[in-house]
Design a protein around this motif. Sequence first.
Motif, PDB file in Angstrom:
ATOM      1  N   ILE A  59       0.827  -1.168  -0.137  1.00 50.58           N
ATOM      2  CA  ILE A  59      -0.185  -0.275  -0.296  1.00 50.58           C
ATOM      3  C   ILE A  59       0.690   0.975  -0.092  1.00 50.58           C
ATOM      4  N   GLY A  60       0.386   1.772  -0.539  1.00 51.33           N
ATOM      5  CA  GLY A  60       1.698   3.151  -0.617  1.00 51.33           C
ATOM      6  C   GLY A  60       2.479   2.878  -1.929  1.00 51.33           C
ATOM      7  N   ASN A  61       3.124   3.737  -2.890  1.00 51.62           N
ATOM      8  CA  ASN A  61       3.978   4.079  -3.820  1.00 51.62           C
ATOM      9  C   ASN A  61       4.613   4.465  -4.447  1.00 51.62           C
ATOM     10  N   GLY A  62       5.011   5.634  -2.989  1.00 45.40           N
ATOM     11  CA  GLY A  62       5.965   6.729  -2.915  1.00 45.40           C
ATOM     12  C   GLY A  62       7.160   6.112  -3.176  1.00 45.40           C
ATOM     13  N   VAL A 101       0.721  -3.931  -6.191  1.00 51.24           N
ATOM     14  CA  VAL A 101       0.924  -1.849  -5.966  1.00 51.24           C
ATOM     15  C   VAL A 101      -0.821  -1.186  -6.093  1.00 51.24           C
ATOM     16  N   LEU A 102      -0.760  -0.993  -4.693  1.00 51.79           N
ATOM     17  CA  LEU A 102      -2.003  -0.033  -4.569  1.00 51.79           C
ATOM     18  C   LEU A 102      -1.916   1.506  -4.331  1.00 51.79           C
ATOM     19  N   CYS A 103      -1.884   2.356  -5.778  1.00 52.14           N
ATOM     20  CA  CYS A 103      -0.984   3.187  -5.169  1.00 52.14           C
ATOM     21  C   CYS A 103      -2.262   4.906  -5.427  1.00 52.14           C
ATOM     22  N   ASP A 150       9.962  11.107  -7.813  1.00 50.97           N
ATOM     23  CA  ASP A 150      10.696  11.386  -6.801  1.00 50.97           C
ATOM     24  C   ASP A 150      10.949  12.452  -6.003  1.00 50.97           C
ATOM     25  N   ARG A 151      10.267  11.824  -5.475  1.00 53.07           N
ATOM     26  CA  ARG A 151       9.939  13.325  -3.856  1.00 53.07           C
ATOM     27  C   ARG A 151      10.848  14.744  -3.462  1.00 53.07           C
ATOM     28  N   VAL A 152      12.127  13.438  -3.646  1.00 53.52           N
ATOM     29  CA  VAL A 152      13.097  14.425  -3.062  1.00 53.52           C
ATOM     30  C   VAL A 152      13.362  15.640  -3.700  1.00 53.52           C
ATOM     31  N   TYR A 153      13.755  15.706  -5.400  1.00 47.78           N
ATOM     32  CA  TYR A 153      13.821  16.479  -6.322  1.00 47.78           C
ATOM     33  C   TYR A 153      12.437  17.619  -6.777  1.00 47.78           C
ATOM     34  N   ALA A 180       4.031   1.274   3.017  1.00 47.99           N
ATOM     35  CA  ALA A 180       4.172   2.364   2.820  1.00 47.99           C
ATOM     36  C   ALA A 180       3.835   3.297   2.330  1.00 47.99           C
ATOM     37  N   THR A 181       3.129   4.117   3.078  1.00 44.84           N
ATOM     38  CA  THR A 181       1.805   5.348   3.547  1.00 44.84           C
ATOM     39  C   THR A 181       2.767   6.357   3.040  1.00 44.84           C
ATOM     40  N   GLY A 182       4.381   6.609   4.430  1.00 44.24           N
ATOM     41  CA  GLY A 182       4.775   7.644   3.731  1.00 44.24           C
ATOM     42  C   GLY A 182       4.374   8.671   4.758  1.00 44.24           C
ATOM     43  N   VAL A 217      -0.622  23.380   1.266  1.00 39.83           N
ATOM     44  CA  VAL A 217       0.917  22.741   1.539  1.00 39.83           C
ATOM     45  C   VAL A 217       1.186  21.777   0.003  1.00 39.83           C
ATOM     46  N   TYR A 218       3.035  21.133   0.717  1.00 36.88           N
ATOM     47  CA  TYR A 218       4.061  20.879  -0.232  1.00 36.88           C
ATOM     48  C   TYR A 218       4.493  19.347  -0.199  1.00 36.88           C
ATOM     49  N   ARG A 219       3.795  18.937  -0.614  1.00 33.84           N
ATOM     50  CA  ARG A 219       4.381  16.659  -0.659  1.00 33.84           C
ATOM     51  C   ARG A 219       3.845  16.443  -1.887  1.00 33.84           C
ATOM     52  N   THR A 220       2.909  16.683  -2.396  1.00 35.34           N
ATOM     53  CA  THR A 220       3.344  15.748  -4.284  1.00 35.34           C
ATOM     54  C   THR A 220       3.006  16.940  -4.958  1.00 35.34           C
ATOM     55  N   LEU A 267      13.749  22.614   7.606  1.00 33.66           N
ATOM     56  CA  LEU A 267      13.575  22.609   6.235  1.00 33.66           C
ATOM     57  C   LEU A 267      13.353  22.310   4.845  1.00 33.66           C
ATOM     58  N   LEU A 268      12.105  21.827   5.144  1.00 35.40           N
ATOM     59  CA  LEU A 268      10.595  22.162   4.572  1.00 35.40           C
ATOM     60  C   LEU A 268      10.397  22.942   4.187  1.00 35.40           C
ATOM     61  N   GLY A 269      10.115  23.809   5.269  1.00 33.55           N
ATOM     62  CA  GLY A 269       9.511  24.971   4.567  1.00 33.55           C
ATOM     63  C   GLY A 269      10.637  26.162   4.047  1.00 33.55           C
ATOM     64  N   GLN A 302      -2.787   5.870   9.738  1.00 32.00           N
ATOM     65  CA  GLN A 302      -4.369   5.853   9.681  1.00 32.00           C
ATOM     66  C   GLN A 302      -4.686   4.118  10.019  1.00 32.00           C
ATOM     67  N   LEU A 303      -4.140   3.233   8.968  1.00 35.34           N
ATOM     68  CA  LEU A 303      -4.649   2.106   8.402  1.00 35.34           C
ATOM     69  C   LEU A 303      -4.280   1.184   9.698  1.00 35.34           C
ATOM     70  N   GLY A 304      -2.951   2.008  10.406  1.00 38.52           N
ATOM     71  CA  GLY A 304      -2.866   1.198  11.207  1.00 38.52           C
ATOM     72  C   GLY A 304      -3.661   1.032  12.810  1.00 38.52           C
ATOM     73  N   GLY A 314       9.668   2.707   5.429  1.00 38.82           N
ATOM     74  CA  GLY A 314       9.344   4.117   5.791  1.00 38.82           C
ATOM     75  C   GLY A 314       9.080   5.462   6.749  1.00 38.82           C
ATOM     76  N   GLU A 315       8.611   6.956   6.113  1.00 46.87           N
ATOM     77  CA  GLU A 315       8.066   7.364   6.754  1.00 46.87           C
ATOM     78  C   GLU A 315       7.126   7.218   7.711  1.00 46.87           C
ATOM     79  N   CYS A 316       5.884   5.727   7.278  1.00 45.65           N
ATOM     80  CA  CYS A 316       4.783   5.768   8.436  1.00 45.65           C
ATOM     81  C   CYS A 316       5.427   5.120   9.160  1.00 45.65           C
ATOM     82  N   VAL A 374      15.020   9.568   2.534  1.00 47.67           N
ATOM     83  CA  VAL A 374      14.493   8.583   2.297  1.00 47.67           C
ATOM     84  C   VAL A 374      15.432   7.648   2.470  1.00 47.67           C
ATOM     85  N   ALA A 375      16.669   7.587   2.933  1.00 45.38           N
ATOM     86  CA  ALA A 375      17.658   6.557   2.829  1.00 45.38           C
ATOM     87  C   ALA A 375      16.955   5.007   3.529  1.00 45.38           C
ATOM     88  N   PRO A 376      16.981   5.724   4.902  1.00 47.57           N
ATOM     89  CA  PRO A 376      16.272   4.708   6.142  1.00 47.57           C
ATOM     90  C   PRO A 376      16.050   4.067   5.397  1.00 47.57           C
TER      91      PRO A 376
END
Lengths: 117, 858
Positions: free
Chosen positions: B10-13, B34-36, B44-47, B107-109, B127-130, B154-156, B246-248, B278-280, B291-293
Motif C-alpha cells: 500500500i503506497g507507491n511513494g 501495488v495500490l497507489c 522523486d519526491r526529494v527533487y 509504505a504510506t509515508g 501544502v507542499y508534498r505531492t 528544512l522543508l519550509g 491511519q491504517l495501523g 518508510g516514513e510511516c 529517503v535513505a533509511p
Amino acid sequence: MSWHNIGSLNDLVKNSGVCALVNEQQIAVFFIPDTPNEVYAIGNYDPIGKANVLSRGIVGSQGEKLVVASPLYKQHFCLDTGECLQDTAMSVPSYSTKIEQGCVFIHSQPNLVTSVA
Amino acid sequence: MKASQKILVIGNGMVGHHFVEQMRQSDPQAEITVLCGEANLAYDRVYLSSFFDGKTVDDLALTTLENYNSLNINVHTKQWVENINRQEKLVITKEGNEYGYDKLVLATGSYPFVPPIPGNDQAHCLVYRTIEDLEQIHSSAQSSTVGVVIGGGLLGLEAANALKQIGLHTHVVEFAPQLMAVQLDEQGGTLLRNKIEKLGVSVHTAKATTEIVAGETLRYRLNFSDDTFLETDIVLFSAGIRPYDQLGKVADLTLGERGGIVINDQCQTSDESIYAIGECALWDKKLFGLVAPGYNMARVAASHLIGGDLSFSGADMSTKLKLLGVEVGSIGDAHARSEQCKELIYQDPIRDCYKKIVLNESGSKLLGAVLVGDTSDYDTLLQYMLNDMDLPENPECLILPSTGEAPALAGNALPDTATICSCHNVSKGDIVSAIDAGACDLGDVKTCTKAASGCGGCAALLKSVVDSELESRGVEVNNHVCEHFAFSRQELMHLVKVDSIKTFDELLSKHGQGKGCELCKPAIASILASTWNEFVLDTPHVGLQDTNDTFLANMQKDGSYSVVPRVPAGEITPEGLIVIGQIAKDFNLYCKITGGQRIDLFGARLEQLPVIWKRLIDAGFETGHAYGKSLRTVKSCVGSTWCRYGVQDSVGQAIAIENRYKGLRTPHKFKLAVSGCTRECAEAQSKDIGIIATENGWNLYVCGNGGMRPRHADLFATDIDTQTLITYIDRVLMFYAKTADKLQRTSVWMENLEGGLDYLKSVVIDDSLGICAELDAQMNLIVDTYECEWKKTIESPEAVKRFRQFVNSPEEDTNILFVQERNQIRPATESEKKAHKHGDENRIPVVEINQEKSNVLA
Ligand code: SRM
Ligand SMILES: Cc1cc2nc3c(=O)[nH]c(=O)nc-3n(C[C@H](O)[C@H](O)[C@H](O)COP(=O)(O)OP(=O)(O)OC[C@H]3O[C@@H](n4cnc5c(N)ncnc54)[C@H](O)[C@@H]3O)c2cc1C
Ligand code: SF4
Ligand code: FES
C-alpha cells in the motif's frame, strides 16, 4: 611547373618542421631521417586553431603513423595523408615531396584525398 | 515447489517503489500487487522542487506502467485504502474494492501537518508534498504577488525557495525563535536567517499565527499572537510532517504515542504478516523523515520476506543541503547534548560562514557538527563520525580555512566498510569491487552500484573514492610517459644518468620505440636539461621542445608570439621601462603588466623575435623563460627598504633567488615569492616556494599552488638564515626535478609523496637518503652553467635561421592581422579577417604591422 624547389635539405631541421610558401600556399615541411619518405609536406593551416602553425608542432609517431601535434591544441595530423586523427572532418591537404641533388621539391597540387572509412 | 507468495503493497511513494524493485529482484515468482493512492506512480519526491525549474512529471517519475508490467507487477493508481481486515487478510479501498494478501506492506509515508489555525482551510492555503500540491501552488501563484510559508524548517525553506522562484515576494513565519531548530544551533540559525534575508526573503521568527482572515490589501491576513499581522495571497503550510498511520489505527496495530506504526528490526508491525516501511514506520521510538533509511527498510523487509537476514538498525540523520542558495549541513549531535562534550567553533564574518564541531570529552572523536555558509567539510566530518575514526591531534584544522595542514580525508583514507552512498547503501568496499570487476570510470561505477543516483548528496565523496581507487591502479599501470617509453619520468631520469645519455635519439634507440611524440619529447628534453644543462636549441634538442621552447616565446592563438623579459622581483629602472616601451612602440606590440610582476609584449611575428630580443639584450635584459617548464618569477613585495612594516629586504632576497634559479628546468614551471613580513603582500604561501621574512630570518614554505587547484604551501622551516634558506631551496627543487612526474607541479608532487612533508624534511634537512651532497652539486652545476638562451640564440646564425616564417621566401604570414582596441593592437577575429580579405578596409581598421623589415638578423 608543378614541382617546386624550396631549397636545400640543409635548410630543413631534422625531426622537426619548417614552412614553405608554394603558389601562395603555406606548406609545413618535415624532415624525418630514417623513414620511408624522409621529407613530408602538409598544409600549414591548423583548421582547429585557425592559424598557420602546423610546421611548428612536435613530430612523432602514433602507432605506425608519423604525425605532427598542433602546437595550439595538440590534435594530431598524419604526415602522409594530412588526416586529423582526432576528427577526420578537420583534415588538411598533403603534398608529394622528393629530394634531388640535395634539394627539396614539393608538388604544388595536393594529393587526392584518400577517403577514410 | 513452494507456492508463490502474494504480496500487497500500500503506497507507491519512493520507499514503496524501492521495495517493489528489491522484492522482484530477490523473488522473481512472488505475486506483487501495488495500490497507489496518488494519480502518479512513484516519483522523486526529494527533487520535487525541481518541478519549478521546469522539470516535468515525466522527468521526476521513478517508473512507468510499462516498466511495472514488464516486471510482472500489478499496479492500481488512485486506490486509496481505507481498511484492513486482518482475519480475512484483505484490504478495502475507498471505492469498495478488495485485495487479498499473504503479506501486507504498508509504505504510506507521511502527510504535511496543518496547524489548527482558524481559517486554514481556505482556497489558497496549501501544502507542499505531492506533484498535485505543486500544480495547485503553481496555479494559485498566477493570481498572487505575495506568499507566506508557515514553518521555518528544512522543508519550509525549500518551499520558500519555490515561492521565490515563481516570482512571489516571500515570507517565512516560524513559531520557534530560530530557523531549522532541529538541525542547527542558535548561532547557525541566526547566520542562516541573515543570509536568507539578504536574498530577499523576509523571516519572522517567534511568531504564532492565531488566525487567517480576509486581508485589506492582499487576499489574506495572518494575525499573530503578539498583535502584529502580515498580509499575503498564498499561505503554504510546512509545519512538519505526520506519519500516515491511519491504517495501523483501524487495523489495531501498535502505534507510537505520538504516531507511527511500530516495527521491529525486520520491519514487521505487531502483526507479523504486516510490514511497515518508510516514513510511516516507527522504529525504536524514532521516525525517519529521509529517503535513505526508508530504502534501507525496504531492503530489510524484502530480505525478510524471502528468509534473508538483513535487519534494520537505525540510520544517521545528518543532512547537507542548499537552501535558497545557502549551504547548510548538520551532523549527529548538532546541539551538543552528549554528556561532557566540547564544542569548537569557527565563525568567519568575512566569508560569512559558521562552523561548529562537537567533540567527545578527550577531543578524539567527532560527535556532531553544524555548518552554515560552507559545507565543503561536510563529507570529511561525516565520515569521521560515522566510522568513529580518531580525529587528528588538532581537530580545529578540519573546519579552519585550509592552512595546508588539514589532512585531506581522501577516499583512500576511509575503511572499506565506510558507507559512501546511504541512499543505496553502497560502501567503499562495494565501489572497490565494482572497479575490480571492470568499472573504469565514475559513470560505470554509478551504473553498477547505483551510488549517487538517490539524493545525490554523496556525489562528491563518491568521485573522490573512485578517483583515488582508479588513481591507485591507474598510476601503477599507467605512469608510463607515453606509448614510446614504458617508463615513468623518474625512471627515465635514472636511465639518463646511469647510461650517461645525452640525446633523445640515444634514449629512444636504447629504451624506447617508434618516433616519440609531443608527450615524451618535451619531458625528456626537460630531463636532459636538468641533468646536463645543454643549450636547448642545440641541434639534437631542438625538435624535442614545445613550440614555445623552440622559439623561446609563447605562441598566441593567432600564431604570433609574446615576449617576456625577466624583471627579477619586479624591480625595474626607469631606463628599463623606457627601453621596453620604445621597443613595444617600434614593433607595435601590445603591452600588459602580468600577474607575475613583469611586462608582456604581445603580437610579435616569428621573424621579429630575434630582432626584438637583440634590442632587449643590448639594453641588458634577459629571457624571462615565460615559455619554459622552469622558473617563472620570484614575486616580491617592497620590503623593509621602504615599507614601514618590513622586517627584511624582501626585494634584495627575491632578486638573488631569481638569479640563482633562473636557468633551472623542472617537470613543470615553478614560482617563488618573498614577502617582507607576515602581512604577506607577495602571496608567498601560494607559490611553489614561499619565503616570509621574520624578525630573526626567514620562514620557508614549500609546495603551494595558485592556478586551477590552489593549495596553500606547507611551512617547512622557521627563522632560518639566508645560507640555510638557499641550501633548503636548492635541495627541495632538485629533489623535485629528479622525482616528480612529467607536468607535475610541486603541489601535486607533494600530495603524492609518500610520507609527505615530514619525509621531505627528513630528506632535505636530515639527509635521510644520503643524497644531499649530490643534490647540492647538481644545483651548483646548473647555476654555474647558466646562460641566457636568447643571448645564445641571437649570437648563433644557425639558430636565428629557424625564426623565419618561410624557408623559401621573405614574406610574412598574411593570416596574422591586428585591429586597434583601447589604443593598442589585438588579433583580428575570424569575421574581421574575412571582411579584410574582401577588401572592406573601411570598416575594418586593420593595423599596419610593417614598421621595420624583420629578418635583419637572419
Ligand atoms: C601572462 C600571464 C597572464 C597575465 O597577463 O598576467 C599568464 C599567461 C599564461 N599562463 Fe599563467 N600567466 C600568468 C600568471 C599566472 C599566475 C599568477 C602568478 O604567477 O603569480 C598563475 C597562478 C599561480 C600558479 O601558477 O600557481 C598562473 C597559472 C597558470 C596555469 C595553471 C597552473 C596550475 O598549476 O594550475 C597555466 C597552465 C599550465 O601551466 O599548465 C598557465 C598558463 C599560461 C599560459 C602559458 C597559457 C598558454 O599556454 O598560452 C599563458 C601564456 C601567455 C603568454 O603568452 O605569455 N598559467 N599564471 C601571467 C604571466 C606571469 C609572468 O610574468 O610570467
Ligand atoms: C519537498 C521535499 C523535499 C525532500 N527532500 C529530501 C531530501 O533532500 N533528502 C531526503 O532524504 N528526503 C527528502 N524528502 C523526504 C523524502 O521525500 C521522503 O523521506 C520519502 O519520500 C519517503 O518515502 P515514503 O515512500 O515513505 O513516503 P511517500 O513518498 O510520501 O509515499 C507514500 C505514498 O503512499 C500513499 N498513501 C498513503 N496512504 C495511503 C493509503 N491509505 N492508500 C493508498 N496510498 C496511500 C501516498 O499518497 C504516497 O504516494 C523530501 C520531501 C519533500 C516533500
Ligand atoms: S588565466 Fe587563462 S586566459 Fe588568462 S592568461 Fe592564464 S591561461 Fe591565459
Ligand atoms: S547518499 Fe543519496 S544518492 Fe548517495
